[in-house]
Design a protein around this motif. Structure first.
Motif, PDB file in Angstrom:
ATOM      1  N   THR A   1       0.833  -1.205   0.000  1.00 46.09           N
ATOM      2  CA  THR A   1       0.000   0.000   0.000  1.00 46.09           C
ATOM      3  C   THR A   1       0.865   1.251   0.000  1.00 46.09           C
ATOM      4  OG1 THR A   1      -1.924   1.032   1.023  1.00 46.09           O
ATOM      5  CG2 THR A   1      -0.238   0.231   2.506  1.00 46.09           C
TER       6      THR A   1
ATOM      7  N   SER B   1       0.153   4.123  -2.640  1.00 48.94           N
ATOM      8  CA  SER B   1      -0.238   5.470  -2.251  1.00 48.94           C
ATOM      9  C   SER B   1       0.276   6.549  -3.208  1.00 48.94           C
ATOM     10  CB  SER B   1       0.243   5.761  -0.821  1.00 48.94           C
ATOM     11  OG  SER B   1      -0.181   7.032  -0.393  1.00 48.94           O
TER      12      SER B   1
ATOM     13  N   PRO C   1      -6.000   2.879  -0.137  1.00 52.03           N
ATOM     14  CA  PRO C   1      -5.668   4.306  -0.294  1.00 52.03           C
ATOM     15  C   PRO C   1      -6.523   5.001  -1.349  1.00 52.03           C
ATOM     16  CG  PRO C   1      -3.946   2.934  -1.258  1.00 52.03           C
ATOM     17  CD  PRO C   1      -4.856   2.018  -0.502  1.00 52.03           C
TER      18      PRO C   1
ATOM     19  N   ASN D   1      -9.746   6.045   0.433  1.00 50.76           N
ATOM     20  CA  ASN D   1      -9.473   7.135   1.361  1.00 50.76           C
ATOM     21  C   ASN D   1      -9.162   8.438   0.635  1.00 50.76           C
ATOM     22  OD1 ASN D   1      -9.796   5.794   3.845  1.00 50.76           O
ATOM     23  ND2 ASN D   1      -7.771   4.874   3.672  1.00 50.76           N
TER      24      ASN D   1
ATOM     25  N   ARG E   1      -4.657  11.337   8.671  1.00 51.57           N
ATOM     26  CA  ARG E   1      -4.704  11.713   7.253  1.00 51.57           C
ATOM     27  C   ARG E   1      -5.453  13.035   7.070  1.00 51.57           C
ATOM     28  NH1 ARG E   1      -5.591   9.849   2.083  1.00 51.57           N
ATOM     29  NH2 ARG E   1      -3.951   8.507   1.239  1.00 51.57           N
TER      30      ARG E   1
ATOM     31  N   SER F   1       1.740  10.596   2.305  1.00 47.19           N
ATOM     32  CA  SER F   1       2.585   9.437   2.008  1.00 47.19           C
ATOM     33  C   SER F   1       3.303   8.944   3.257  1.00 47.19           C
ATOM     34  CB  SER F   1       3.615   9.798   0.932  1.00 47.19           C
ATOM     35  OG  SER F   1       2.991  10.048  -0.296  1.00 47.19           O
TER      36      SER F   1
ATOM     37  N   ASP G   1       0.754   7.095   5.467  1.00 41.96           N
ATOM     38  CA  ASP G   1       0.463   5.783   4.888  1.00 41.96           C
ATOM     39  C   ASP G   1       1.607   4.807   5.130  1.00 41.96           C
ATOM     40  OD1 ASP G   1      -1.931   6.762   4.006  1.00 41.96           O
ATOM     41  OD2 ASP G   1      -1.351   6.937   1.904  1.00 41.96           O
TER      42      ASP G   1
ATOM     43  N   GLN H   1       2.128   2.287   8.257  1.00 38.54           N
ATOM     44  CA  GLN H   1       1.415   1.023   8.374  1.00 38.54           C
ATOM     45  C   GLN H   1       2.353  -0.178   8.240  1.00 38.54           C
ATOM     46  OE1 GLN H   1      -1.934   1.441   9.428  1.00 38.54           O
ATOM     47  NE2 GLN H   1      -0.849   3.381   9.529  1.00 38.54           N
TER      48      GLN H   1
END
Length: 313
Positions: free
Chosen positions: A108, A112, A169, A172, A251, A261, A264, A267
């Motif tokens: 991910t 992103s 992503p 979102n 976010r 970025s 993200d 994670q």
């Protein structure tokens, strides 16, 4: 920036419960469709009861009104960011250990920037090398799985996660764009109710409902067991409400593509949390040399990626 990173890592700790509990339900024979769909049923219940208990029934009414005004958008965003994403994560748990799914899920981070580019946003180029390091670690982890599993398990345990890593992503970012004026087919939704991360979760969850109903009708899974009802409730609370709330809040606080970025990328720490949880609670085996090297590369890539992002923000 430090606050955003801390929120991202904390959300990752709660997100890791997804991989651990999904694997537990799979090992007990629970069907992946129920592991996925029941989570969102519980989420709606938790959010609804929580709003009423806190005296915010009016806020719940505002969420429903906003959903009605833009139901096509929320259905599309919810199906993408919640439905496609989580159904594939649960499907993969039937074929691969939780820590393998969690590590593969880190693609991910690669997805992103692609999503940001698709929406015409600038993306940081200074950290591309470290993204490649993370991706190399993911490949090594799946090579470790290949030594003890069939080709079918490797493909079905990995490929769906790659698709999920793009869907999450994407869903979102659709909401992020809508909050900031929209573009193209994405409407301008500047409603102040979206400042509340739990409102965004509720809207995406409502939007994903048609997807779950269709999936159940198509697959016709056997009835879930009592343990599966309990475990999905825990996933809904820890991952669906707490983790997603923290992540979306971080976010929402991001002011540009660089910070998005970076958030993200936090994670990646789900890998460590998932591995520890699977070993401690499911008596899972520790990774072999390939898997250990892959986890190490993933975490090293994450560390330097964050430093590059922080230095340029």
């Amino acid at each position: 920036m430090f606050r955003l990173i801390a929120l991202g890592i904390l959300s990752a700790a709660f997100f890791s419960s997804t991989f651990i509990l999904n694997r537990a339900m799979s090992l007990e024979g629970g069907h992946w469709v129920w592991s996925a769909s029941l989570r969102y049923l519980y989420m709606l219940a938790f959010l609804g009861v929580g709003c009423c208990a806190c005296g915010k029934a009016r806020a719940l009414g505002e969420v429903l009104a906003l959903f009605r005004r833009h139901w096509v958008f929320w259905t599309l965003a919810g199906t993408t960011g919640f439905g496609v994403f989580y159904s594939l994560i649960c499907f993969s748990a039937s074929y691969a250990p939780g820590w393998v799914v969690a590590t593969t899920w880190q693609t991910t981070i690669l997805a992103s920037p692609l999503v940001l580019l698709a929406f015409g946003r600038r993306v940081p180029s200074r950290a591309l090398l470290f993204i490649l390091v993370i991706f190399a670690g993911i490949i090594l982890v799946n090579l470790d799985l290949a030594e003890t599993a069939t080709l079918k398990d490797v493909v079905l345990g990995g490929l769906p996660v790659l698709i999920a890593a793009l869907a999450y992503p994407l869903g979102n970012q659709m909401v992020w764009e809508a909050q900031r004026g929209g573009q193209g087919l994405i409407p301008d939704i500047g409603d102040p109710v979206l400042a509340n991360p739990f409102a965004r979760i509720a809207l995406l969850t409502l939007g994903s409902a048609p997807f779950w109903l269709l999936l159940i009708l198509v697959t016709r899974p056997p009835a879930p067991s009592a343990d599966q009802w309990l475990n999905t409730a825990l996933v809904a609370l820890l991952s669906g409400v707490v983790a997603t709330g923290l992540f979306l809040h971080a976010r929402h606080l991001a002011s540009d593509a660089y910070q998005i970025s970076a958030i993200d990328s936090t994670q990646s720490s789900e890998v460590v949390f998932s591995l520890l949880g699977e070993v401690l609670f499911l008596q899972g085996a520790l990774p072999g040399p390939w898997g250990t090297a892959g986890i190490a590369l993933t975490l090293v890539g994450l560390t330097f990626y964050l430093r590059a992002q922080y230095a340029g923000s």
